[in-house]
Write a protein that holds these residues in place. Structure first.
Motif, PDB file in Angstrom:
ATOM      1  N   ARG A 127      11.768-117.008 -53.913  1.00 59.74           N
ATOM      2  CA  ARG A 127      12.903-117.465 -54.702  1.00 59.74           C
ATOM      3  C   ARG A 127      13.830-118.400 -53.942  1.00 59.74           C
ATOM      4  O   ARG A 127      14.378-119.345 -54.523  1.00 59.74           O
ATOM      5  CB  ARG A 127      13.697-116.254 -55.209  1.00 59.74           C
ATOM      6  N   VAL A 128      14.046-118.127 -52.644  1.00 55.94           N
ATOM      7  CA  VAL A 128      15.053-118.861 -51.870  1.00 55.94           C
ATOM      8  C   VAL A 128      14.402-119.856 -50.911  1.00 55.94           C
ATOM      9  O   VAL A 128      14.852-120.992 -50.774  1.00 55.94           O
ATOM     10  CB  VAL A 128      15.973-117.884 -51.106  1.00 55.94           C
ATOM     11  N   PHE A 186      12.038-112.822 -51.698  1.00 53.53           N
ATOM     12  CA  PHE A 186      13.140-113.668 -51.234  1.00 53.53           C
ATOM     13  C   PHE A 186      12.606-115.026 -50.785  1.00 53.53           C
ATOM     14  O   PHE A 186      13.184-116.069 -51.111  1.00 53.53           O
ATOM     15  CB  PHE A 186      13.890-112.986 -50.091  1.00 53.53           C
ATOM     16  N   SER A 240      15.391-125.576 -49.269  1.00 47.77           N
ATOM     17  CA  SER A 240      14.232-124.710 -49.051  1.00 47.77           C
ATOM     18  C   SER A 240      13.304-125.350 -48.017  1.00 47.77           C
ATOM     19  O   SER A 240      13.088-126.572 -48.026  1.00 47.77           O
ATOM     20  CB  SER A 240      13.469-124.497 -50.356  1.00 47.77           C
ATOM     21  N   GLN A 289      19.813-118.561 -53.580  1.00 50.13           N
ATOM     22  CA  GLN A 289      18.788-119.241 -54.367  1.00 50.13           C
ATOM     23  C   GLN A 289      19.356-120.506 -55.004  1.00 50.13           C
ATOM     24  O   GLN A 289      18.742-121.577 -54.954  1.00 50.13           O
ATOM     25  CB  GLN A 289      18.240-118.307 -55.450  1.00 50.13           C
ATOM     26  N   GLU A 314      18.241-124.344 -53.926  1.00 51.06           N
ATOM     27  CA  GLU A 314      17.664-125.205 -54.952  1.00 51.06           C
ATOM     28  C   GLU A 314      18.475-126.479 -55.145  1.00 51.06           C
ATOM     29  O   GLU A 314      17.930-127.586 -55.166  1.00 51.06           O
ATOM     30  CB  GLU A 314      17.563-124.443 -56.276  1.00 51.06           C
ATOM     31  N   THR A 348      21.825-112.834 -52.908  1.00 51.96           N
ATOM     32  CA  THR A 348      20.506-113.442 -53.051  1.00 51.96           C
ATOM     33  C   THR A 348      20.532-114.550 -54.092  1.00 51.96           C
ATOM     34  O   THR A 348      19.977-115.636 -53.882  1.00 51.96           O
ATOM     35  CB  THR A 348      19.470-112.369 -53.441  1.00 51.96           C
ATOM     36  N   ARG A 349      21.183-114.297 -55.205  1.00 48.02           N
ATOM     37  CA  ARG A 349      21.252-115.316 -56.262  1.00 48.02           C
ATOM     38  C   ARG A 349      22.054-116.525 -55.809  1.00 48.02           C
ATOM     39  O   ARG A 349      21.724-117.673 -56.150  1.00 48.02           O
ATOM     40  CB  ARG A 349      21.847-114.704 -57.525  1.00 48.02           C
TER      41      ARG A 349
END
Length: 307
Positions: free
Chosen positions: A251-252, A248, A304, A295, A299, A291-292
């Motif tokens: 990705r995030v 996580f 981030s 992310q 982004e 989660t997606r």
């Protein structure tokens, strides 16, 4: 950069064909009844803006997200002495694993796995009856969310008490090492009710804002010292998604805490608090589409912490 409202609307539209993916937490019977197609996002910025989309005003069981608020309360009550009873390292194991407790003498690896959160509940219980401790947690959540309508879902709490055999095993095992001060049944009563708090994405995003704002509410009122807010965020980044915490973060790139109700509370320090909800879970027990969504948001907004 797109406006935050336009951005979360775009994310909602892009993920809509996949609503319902993942697996709801059916080992808690009451959670098995939740519509897996629900999906919501809410964002609260420290400068006073609010954005939301989808089912962001539907209440859901926050489950392990409540561990963030429990930890905040317990640190306020016991300070750094708390770390003698619970560690600060990622577990590398599932949220309800008992394996590490044996090799580590009943001291849970961190406060966000179930064993660690049970110790935190035991610390909050000190000097109180269970009903009083539950009330203290609920009052704190209502205060930081600025919403007195938040409640404990009694049906979810009963469902957890009837089926929480692994949590009972964890509590009794730690009791055997002297790491619970109260009867396991009393401590678990606090823990189960804490996990059964029901909130909307909008309420949850607002409740987490003090962590994004250096321990202060938007009004300027101090909830915790800045250093403590930073340390809680550090634990959310390294331990907030159980054995998927590293992935996580990769990705995030935001401190966040998930719950098996399908919610995730994420913090963009100095900027905003974000709550997402999608009940379908991945194999680690974290919201698959949530989660997606985070992310994509991190982004595209450049939020981030590694940017």
């Amino acid at each position: 950069m797109l406006s935050i409202q336009r951005l979360i609307e775009d994310i909602h539209s892009q993920l809509k064909p996949e609503f319902g993916s993942g697996k709801v937490a059916d080992y808690i019977p009451e959670l098995a009844k939740v519509d897996p197609h629900k999906f919501g996002i809410a964002v609260e910025t420290i400068d006073g803006a609010s954005f939301f989309v989808g089912d962001a005003e539907d209440a859901f069981s926050i489950q392990s997200i409540s561990k963030v608020f429990g930890l905040t309360l317990a640190l306020g009550k016991h300070g750094d002495a708390l770390w003698r009873r619970v560690g600060r390292e990622p577990s590398g194991g599932s949220f309800n694993s008992i394996v590490q407790l044996e090799s580590e003498n009943g001291v849970p690896r961190n406060p966000f796995i179930n064993a660690g959160a049970i110790v935190i509940s035991d610390a909050i219980l000190a000097g109180h009856r269970p009903r009083e401790a539950i009330g203290q947690i609920l009052r704190f959540v209502r205060y930081v969310a600025e919403d007195e309508a938040i409640v404990v879902d009694a049906a979810v709490a009963r469902s957890e008490q009837r089926t929480g055999f692994r949590n009972m095993a964890l509590a009794n095992y730690m009791k055997s090492f002297g790491n619970l001060a109260h009867d396991a049944e009393l401590t678990l009563g606090v823990y189960f009710h804490q996990c059964a708090i029901a909130m909307t994405c909008r309420q949850l995003a607002k409740a987490g804002l003090f962590l994004a704002n250096g321990g202060r509410m938007r009004s300027g009122h101090s909830i915790i010292p800045r250093e403590r807010a930073r340390r809680i965020c550090a634990l959310m980044l390294t331990c907030g998604h159980y054995d998927a915490s590293g992935d996580f973060a990769f990705r995030v790139g935001l401190p966040a805490k998930s719950g098996v109700g399908g919610g995730i509370l994420a913090v963009a320090p100095g900027l905003a608090s974000i709550a997402v909800w999608s009940p379908g879970l991945d194999r680690h027990g974290n919201s698959q589409l949530g989660t997606r969504a985070l992310q994509a948001l991190a982004e595209r907004a450049g939020w981030s912490i590694f940017d």
